[in-house]
Design a protein around this motif. Structure first.
Motif, PDB file in Angstrom:
ATOM      1  N   ALA A  66      31.537  23.681  38.265  1.00  0.00           N
ATOM      2  CA  ALA A  66      32.331  24.777  38.823  1.00  0.00           C
ATOM      3  C   ALA A  66      32.450  25.925  37.830  1.00  0.00           C
ATOM      4  O   ALA A  66      32.437  27.099  38.218  1.00  0.00           O
ATOM      5  CB  ALA A  66      33.715  24.263  39.230  1.00  0.00           C
TER       6      ALA A  66
ATOM      7  N   LEU B 186      45.118  20.578  34.308  1.00  0.00           N
ATOM      8  CA  LEU B 186      45.370  22.003  34.086  1.00  0.00           C
ATOM      9  C   LEU B 186      45.898  22.240  32.677  1.00  0.00           C
ATOM     10  O   LEU B 186      45.467  23.176  31.982  1.00  0.00           O
ATOM     11  CB  LEU B 186      46.361  22.506  35.134  1.00  0.00           C
TER      12      LEU B 186
ATOM     13  N   ILE C  80      40.516  26.232  36.025  1.00  0.00           N
ATOM     14  CA  ILE C  80      39.829  25.656  37.188  1.00  0.00           C
ATOM     15  C   ILE C  80      39.126  24.361  36.786  1.00  0.00           C
ATOM     16  O   ILE C  80      39.171  23.355  37.516  1.00  0.00           O
ATOM     17  CB  ILE C  80      38.823  26.658  37.769  1.00  0.00           C
ATOM     18  N   TYR C  81      38.466  24.379  35.635  1.00  0.00           N
ATOM     19  CA  TYR C  81      37.807  23.169  35.134  1.00  0.00           C
ATOM     20  C   TYR C  81      38.808  22.030  34.990  1.00  0.00           C
ATOM     21  O   TYR C  81      38.558  20.896  35.411  1.00  0.00           O
ATOM     22  CB  TYR C  81      37.147  23.463  33.787  1.00  0.00           C
TER      23      TYR C  81
ATOM     24  N   TRP D 186      47.556  27.148  42.427  1.00  0.00           N
ATOM     25  CA  TRP D 186      46.926  27.862  43.543  1.00  0.00           C
ATOM     26  C   TRP D 186      46.855  29.360  43.299  1.00  0.00           C
ATOM     27  O   TRP D 186      46.059  30.051  43.956  1.00  0.00           O
ATOM     28  CB  TRP D 186      47.650  27.545  44.853  1.00  0.00           C
TER      29      TRP D 186
ATOM     30  N   PHE E 170      45.785  30.512  40.386  1.00  0.00           N
ATOM     31  CA  PHE E 170      44.479  30.524  39.727  1.00  0.00           C
ATOM     32  C   PHE E 170      43.354  30.251  40.732  1.00  0.00           C
ATOM     33  O   PHE E 170      42.309  30.893  40.703  1.00  0.00           O
ATOM     34  CB  PHE E 170      44.425  29.466  38.617  1.00  0.00           C
ATOM     35  N   LEU E 171      43.598  29.270  41.601  1.00  0.00           N
ATOM     36  CA  LEU E 171      42.532  28.779  42.475  1.00  0.00           C
ATOM     37  C   LEU E 171      42.332  29.640  43.713  1.00  0.00           C
ATOM     38  O   LEU E 171      41.204  29.772  44.193  1.00  0.00           O
ATOM     39  CB  LEU E 171      42.856  27.340  42.899  1.00  0.00           C
TER      40      LEU E 171
ATOM     41  N   THR F 229      40.010  33.021  42.799  1.00  0.00           N
ATOM     42  CA  THR F 229      38.759  32.249  42.829  1.00  0.00           C
ATOM     43  C   THR F 229      38.227  32.054  44.246  1.00  0.00           C
ATOM     44  O   THR F 229      37.167  32.597  44.597  1.00  0.00           O
ATOM     45  CB  THR F 229      38.973  30.875  42.168  1.00  0.00           C
TER      46      THR F 229
ATOM     47  N   TRP G 271      37.526  36.770  37.918  1.00  0.00           N
ATOM     48  CA  TRP G 271      38.191  36.227  36.740  1.00  0.00           C
ATOM     49  C   TRP G 271      38.276  37.305  35.674  1.00  0.00           C
ATOM     50  O   TRP G 271      37.780  37.138  34.560  1.00  0.00           O
ATOM     51  CB  TRP G 271      37.446  35.018  36.211  1.00  0.00           C
TER      52      TRP G 271
END
Length: 471
Positions: free
Chosen positions: A153, A213, A255-256, A375, A377-378, A382, A394
């Motif tokens: 990802a 996270l 995200i990772y 969420w 961040f996601l 993203t 990003w």
């Protein structure tokens, strides 16, 4: 062998003293090495006396160390020292930005070694010699696989920014293919270390996502800010300007980490189901299908109020038009309905991931707030740009534009977690009336003494402060 408090305090004094001496050597520090060592030893003494007893593993020790170091940074360089110097109000943004190098030093020189070493001592005293190779194999195998998926990802951002060539420079190569191999190798190693550190602390999918996270944010400080320039024989730059330039990498690490925690939780649950929990006597009070459907329904119901508050706040702050513009050509009413539907789906995932995680209303609000932050961040940074054909945003500029939506995400998560806890707790109280299932229903819940408070502090603190401070 019992866990010795005196040995922990002595270890804290030694490790804290060394860390304080190193902290005093950074260019922006006004401390002498001797004074830094004395203050670090004092911090290590307090850590060993007050905090080390709450540590259950090396992973929880790491998180306790990071959270206490973050609090120390908030209290001293950005709070107390400016006040004593007459620099204005405590905690001003410019003051915080000026002390970003100290934040990195506090986390890496004080919080990380103190927490990690205390966790190792705790494991050695309690259970390290009883850990089997089978447990080690499970942590490394599942963690490494989860790390590879998280690295996949993250690779989209690497490709967009030509970062694979930079990573290849670690082994003196300028080949993008070599950089890809190095990237996935690092991702697998970090994933395996996650399994080794946090295997004892993984209770459910939701908390595992939050552990991931936190670990991803930690590796942003340790990796691109510190180890990468060292390996590339470049000077280390911990300034906020350099941190802003690496903001895309910060989102990528977040995200990772979330993917790492999610995949690890599912893989860990599958491994336990296949190889460990084979006793047919240990039966569930309710079938897994019923539990899953009920959690999805409760999560959807809990998210309705949170979604209404979320939409109202985004409208009031003026960020709703920016977010609605991602729904190209849609009317405001259609966009409002779309965000409510998205909120319901996220609430359903919360119910699926966080059932049996919260022993009380306060912890449910904290888990919900962390999920709302995740969420942020996601979602808008993203998934939404990808779903509507835009490149991944990003960048610090995109984060600045969407920053007013961050409180809305936090409030949405808080309300969703609280309502979900009320529904779950109400159902559990009814089940407790049956003596046959009372013991089973009490057993899965996370103890209030778990290291979750440190996790909440470090994720919410860094996850909220960094986008504001670097923007």
């Amino acid at each position: 062998m019992r866990f010795s408090l005196s040995r922990t305090i002595i270890t804290g004094v030694v490790v804290g003293g060394i860390g304080g001496a190193l902290l005093a050597r950074i260019p922006s520090s006004s401390l002498s090495p001797l004074l830094g060592a004395l203050l670090g030893a004092l911090y290590g003494l307090l850590f060993g006396w007050l905090i080390a007893r709450h540590i259950t593993s090396a992973g929880s020790g790491l998180i306790w160390g990071l959270s206490s170091a973050f609090l120390l940074w908030l209290a001293i360089p950005t709070g107390l020292l400016p006040l004593l110097r007459g620099a204005g109000r405590m905690g001003m943004l410019n003051e915080a930005r000026a002390h970003v190098p100290e934040l990195v030093a506090y986390l890496l020189f004080l919080g990380f070694p103190l927490g990690f070493v205390s966790g190792l001592l705790k494991m050695k005293a309690d259970a390290w010699d009883r850990m089997s190779s089978f447990t080690f194999l499970r942590a490394v195998t599942i963690g490494g696989l989860a790390g590879l998926i998280g690295g996949w990802a993250f690779s989209a951002w690497f490709a967009q920014n030509n970062a694979f060539v930079l990573i290849a420079g670690i082994i003196n190569s300028d080949s993008s293919a070599v950089g890809i191999l190095v990237h996935y190798l690092i991702a697998a190693i970090i994933g395996a270390s996650f399994g080794l550190l946090f295997q004892k602390d993984i209770h459910g999918t939701g908390s595992s996502i939050c552990w991931g996270l936190a670990y991803g944010l930690f590796w942003w400080f340790l990796g691109p800010l510190t180890l990468l320039p060292l390996l590339l024989h470049q000077p280390i730059d911990w300034s906020y300007l350099h941190g802003s330039a690496l903001f895309g990498s910060l989102i990528g690490h977040a995200i990772y980490g979330m993917l790492l925690g999610w995949i690890y939780a599912w893989g860990n649950r599958l491994w336990i189901g296949l190889f460990i929990e084979s006793d047919p006597i240990q039966r569930q009070a309710e079938g897994p299908g019923i539990v899953t459907l009920r959690s999805l329904a409760w999560g959807a119901l809990a998210s309705v109020l949170g979604g209404l508050l979320f939409s109202g706040i985004t409208v009031a702050t003026g960020v709703f038009p920016q977010m609605a513009s991602l729904l190209r050509g849609s009317s405001p009413l259609a966009s409002f309905a779309a965000y409510l539907i998205i909120g319901v789906l996220i609430g359903m995932s919360y119910g699926l991931f966080f059932h049996h995680e919260s022993p009380d209303a306060g912890s449910s609000m904290a888990w919900g707030m962390l999920y709302g932050l995740a969420w942020w961040f996601l979602g808008p940074l993203t998934l939404m740009p990808i779903l509507f054909g835009h490149p991944v945003t990003w960048t610090i500029q995109a984060a600045d534009q969407l920053l007013p939506s961050l409180p809305a995400h936090l409030i949405y998560g808080t309300v969703t977690g609280l309502v979900f806890f009320w529904l779950e707790n109400h159902h559990a109280q009814r089940l407790l009336l049956s003596h046959r299932v009372a013991g089973h229903e009490q057993r899965p819940r996370r103890s209030s003494g778990a290291p979750a408070p440190a996790l909440w502090l470090v994720v919410l603190g860094l996850g909220v402060v960094l986008p504001v401070m670097l923007g």
